[in-house]
Design a protein around this motif. Structure first.
Motif, PDB file in Angstrom:
ATOM      1  N   ASP A  30     -13.679   1.154 -14.337  1.00  0.00           N
ATOM      2  CA  ASP A  30     -14.683   1.075 -13.281  1.00  0.00           C
ATOM      3  C   ASP A  30     -14.120   0.358 -12.057  1.00  0.00           C
ATOM      4  N   LEU A  31     -13.193  -0.578 -12.302  1.00  0.00           N
ATOM      5  CA  LEU A  31     -12.620  -1.417 -11.262  1.00  0.00           C
ATOM      6  C   LEU A  31     -11.128  -1.557 -11.508  1.00  0.00           C
ATOM      7  N   ILE A  32     -10.362  -1.419 -10.446  1.00  0.00           N
ATOM      8  CA  ILE A  32      -8.929  -1.710 -10.516  1.00  0.00           C
ATOM      9  C   ILE A  32      -8.620  -2.690  -9.395  1.00  0.00           C
ATOM     10  N   LEU A  33      -8.038  -3.797  -9.769  1.00  0.00           N
ATOM     11  CA  LEU A  33      -7.657  -4.855  -8.842  1.00  0.00           C
ATOM     12  C   LEU A  33      -6.144  -4.832  -8.704  1.00  0.00           C
ATOM     13  N   LEU A  34      -5.674  -4.590  -7.495  1.00  0.00           N
ATOM     14  CA  LEU A  34      -4.239  -4.482  -7.223  1.00  0.00           C
ATOM     15  C   LEU A  34      -3.777  -5.606  -6.313  1.00  0.00           C
ATOM     16  N   ASP A  35      -2.627  -6.158  -6.620  1.00  0.00           N
ATOM     17  CA  ASP A  35      -1.999  -7.125  -5.731  1.00  0.00           C
ATOM     18  C   ASP A  35      -1.216  -6.349  -4.679  1.00  0.00           C
ATOM     19  N   LEU A  36      -1.169  -6.856  -3.481  1.00  0.00           N
ATOM     20  CA  LEU A  36      -0.398  -6.202  -2.434  1.00  0.00           C
ATOM     21  C   LEU A  36       1.088  -6.186  -2.787  1.00  0.00           C
ATOM     22  N   GLY A  43       0.977  -2.626  -3.200  1.00  0.00           N
ATOM     23  CA  GLY A  43      -0.401  -2.296  -3.537  1.00  0.00           C
ATOM     24  C   GLY A  43      -0.984  -1.177  -2.692  1.00  0.00           C
ATOM     25  N   ARG A  44      -0.545  -1.074  -1.446  1.00  0.00           N
ATOM     26  CA  ARG A  44      -1.045   0.013  -0.593  1.00  0.00           C
ATOM     27  C   ARG A  44      -0.661   1.373  -1.157  1.00  0.00           C
ATOM     28  N   GLU A  45       0.607   1.508  -1.521  1.00  0.00           N
ATOM     29  CA  GLU A  45       1.086   2.774  -2.068  1.00  0.00           C
ATOM     30  C   GLU A  45       0.410   3.067  -3.406  1.00  0.00           C
ATOM     31  N   ALA A  46       0.309   2.046  -4.267  1.00  0.00           N
ATOM     32  CA  ALA A  46      -0.337   2.234  -5.560  1.00  0.00           C
ATOM     33  C   ALA A  46      -1.799   2.640  -5.375  1.00  0.00           C
ATOM     34  N   ALA A  47      -2.500   2.016  -4.434  1.00  0.00           N
ATOM     35  CA  ALA A  47      -3.903   2.363  -4.173  1.00  0.00           C
ATOM     36  C   ALA A  47      -4.027   3.805  -3.709  1.00  0.00           C
ATOM     37  N   SER A  48      -3.154   4.231  -2.832  1.00  0.00           N
ATOM     38  CA  SER A  48      -3.191   5.615  -2.344  1.00  0.00           C
ATOM     39  C   SER A  48      -2.975   6.610  -3.481  1.00  0.00           C
ATOM     40  N   LEU A  49      -2.013   6.313  -4.343  1.00  0.00           N
ATOM     41  CA  LEU A  49      -1.755   7.197  -5.478  1.00  0.00           C
ATOM     42  C   LEU A  49      -2.921   7.191  -6.465  1.00  0.00           C
ATOM     43  N   LEU A  50      -3.482   6.014  -6.736  1.00  0.00           N
ATOM     44  CA  LEU A  50      -4.626   5.936  -7.640  1.00  0.00           C
ATOM     45  C   LEU A  50      -5.819   6.704  -7.079  1.00  0.00           C
ATOM     46  N   ARG A  51      -6.051   6.559  -5.783  1.00  0.00           N
ATOM     47  CA  ARG A  51      -7.182   7.249  -5.165  1.00  0.00           C
ATOM     48  C   ARG A  51      -7.007   8.762  -5.237  1.00  0.00           C
ATOM     49  N   SER A  52      -5.768   9.222  -5.168  1.00  0.00           N
ATOM     50  CA  SER A  52      -5.537  10.663  -5.283  1.00  0.00           C
ATOM     51  C   SER A  52      -5.805  11.164  -6.707  1.00  0.00           C
ATOM     52  N   LEU A  59     -11.646   0.419  -6.097  1.00  0.00           N
ATOM     53  CA  LEU A  59     -10.299  -0.107  -5.890  1.00  0.00           C
ATOM     54  C   LEU A  59     -10.339  -1.318  -4.965  1.00  0.00           C
ATOM     55  N   VAL A  60      -9.776  -2.405  -5.447  1.00  0.00           N
ATOM     56  CA  VAL A  60      -9.733  -3.650  -4.687  1.00  0.00           C
ATOM     57  C   VAL A  60      -8.284  -4.061  -4.507  1.00  0.00           C
ATOM     58  N   LEU A  61      -7.908  -4.332  -3.287  1.00  0.00           N
ATOM     59  CA  LEU A  61      -6.572  -4.828  -2.963  1.00  0.00           C
ATOM     60  C   LEU A  61      -6.691  -6.305  -2.650  1.00  0.00           C
ATOM     61  N   MET A  62      -5.803  -7.109  -3.213  1.00  0.00           N
ATOM     62  CA  MET A  62      -5.823  -8.552  -2.953  1.00  0.00           C
ATOM     63  C   MET A  62      -4.451  -8.997  -2.471  1.00  0.00           C
ATOM     64  N   SER A  63      -4.442 -10.116  -1.751  1.00  0.00           N
ATOM     65  CA  SER A  63      -3.184 -10.671  -1.272  1.00  0.00           C
ATOM     66  C   SER A  63      -3.357 -12.139  -0.934  1.00  0.00           C
ATOM     67  N   GLY A  64      -2.260 -12.846  -1.071  1.00  0.00           N
ATOM     68  CA  GLY A  64      -2.220 -14.232  -0.634  1.00  0.00           C
ATOM     69  C   GLY A  64      -1.791 -14.356   0.814  1.00  0.00           C
ATOM     70  N   ARG A  65      -1.341 -13.241   1.391  1.00  0.00           N
ATOM     71  CA  ARG A  65      -0.927 -13.237   2.796  1.00  0.00           C
ATOM     72  C   ARG A  65      -2.138 -13.085   3.707  1.00  0.00           C
ATOM     73  N   ASP A  67      -1.860 -11.999   6.938  1.00  0.00           N
ATOM     74  CA  ASP A  67      -1.599 -11.027   7.997  1.00  0.00           C
ATOM     75  C   ASP A  67      -1.747  -9.577   7.531  1.00  0.00           C
ATOM     76  N   VAL A  68      -2.487  -9.362   6.459  1.00  0.00           N
ATOM     77  CA  VAL A  68      -2.604  -8.036   5.873  1.00  0.00           C
ATOM     78  C   VAL A  68      -3.609  -7.194   6.664  1.00  0.00           C
ATOM     79  N   GLU A  69      -3.165  -6.032   7.104  1.00  0.00           N
ATOM     80  CA  GLU A  69      -4.033  -5.102   7.823  1.00  0.00           C
ATOM     81  C   GLU A  69      -4.529  -4.049   6.840  1.00  0.00           C
ATOM     82  N   THR A  70      -5.797  -4.112   6.491  1.00  0.00           N
ATOM     83  CA  THR A  70      -6.355  -3.181   5.512  1.00  0.00           C
ATOM     84  C   THR A  70      -7.446  -2.290   6.083  1.00  0.00           C
TER      85      THR A  70
END
Length: 95
Positions: A30-36, A43-52, A59-65, A67-70
């Motif tokens: 139901d939920l996938i949590l991805l690290d950037l 994580g961006r590439e993985a999210a795109s592939l998962l969404r396809s 889909l949730v993307l997380m980061s400690g940075r 400056d992430v543009e999402t």
């Protein structure tokens, strides 16, 4: 946090593992949590592939940075949410 609440969770250290699972069982999560920042792909590439592979997972993307543009990924529906790691506990507690 999720395990403590009795929610079944699976953890993968490599994005290729979750991609394989979702490809073979698209409705498993139901939920996938991805690290950037992950090995082999970010994580961006993985999210795109998962969404396809499935539109039926949150889909949730997380980061400690900071400056992430999402915004483009949110607007296009590739991810459903971005969570800074500083807010991760609050996010998980809200589920």
């Amino acid at each position: 946090i999720l395990k403590q609440r009795g929610i079944k969770t699976d953890c993968y250290t490599n994005p290729m593992e979750i991609l394989s699972v979702v490809q073979n069982k698209p409705g498993r999560y139901d939920l996938i949590l991805l690290d950037l920042d992950m090995p082999e792909m970010d994580g961006r590439e993985a999210a795109s592939l998962l969404r396809s592979l499935t539109r039926d997972v949150y889909l949730v993307l997380m980061s400690g940075r900071e400056d992430v543009e999402t915004q483009p990924m949110l607007q296009s529906g590739v991810i459903d949410r971005f969570v800074p790691k500083t807010d991760l506990t609050d996010f998980l507690n809200s589920l």
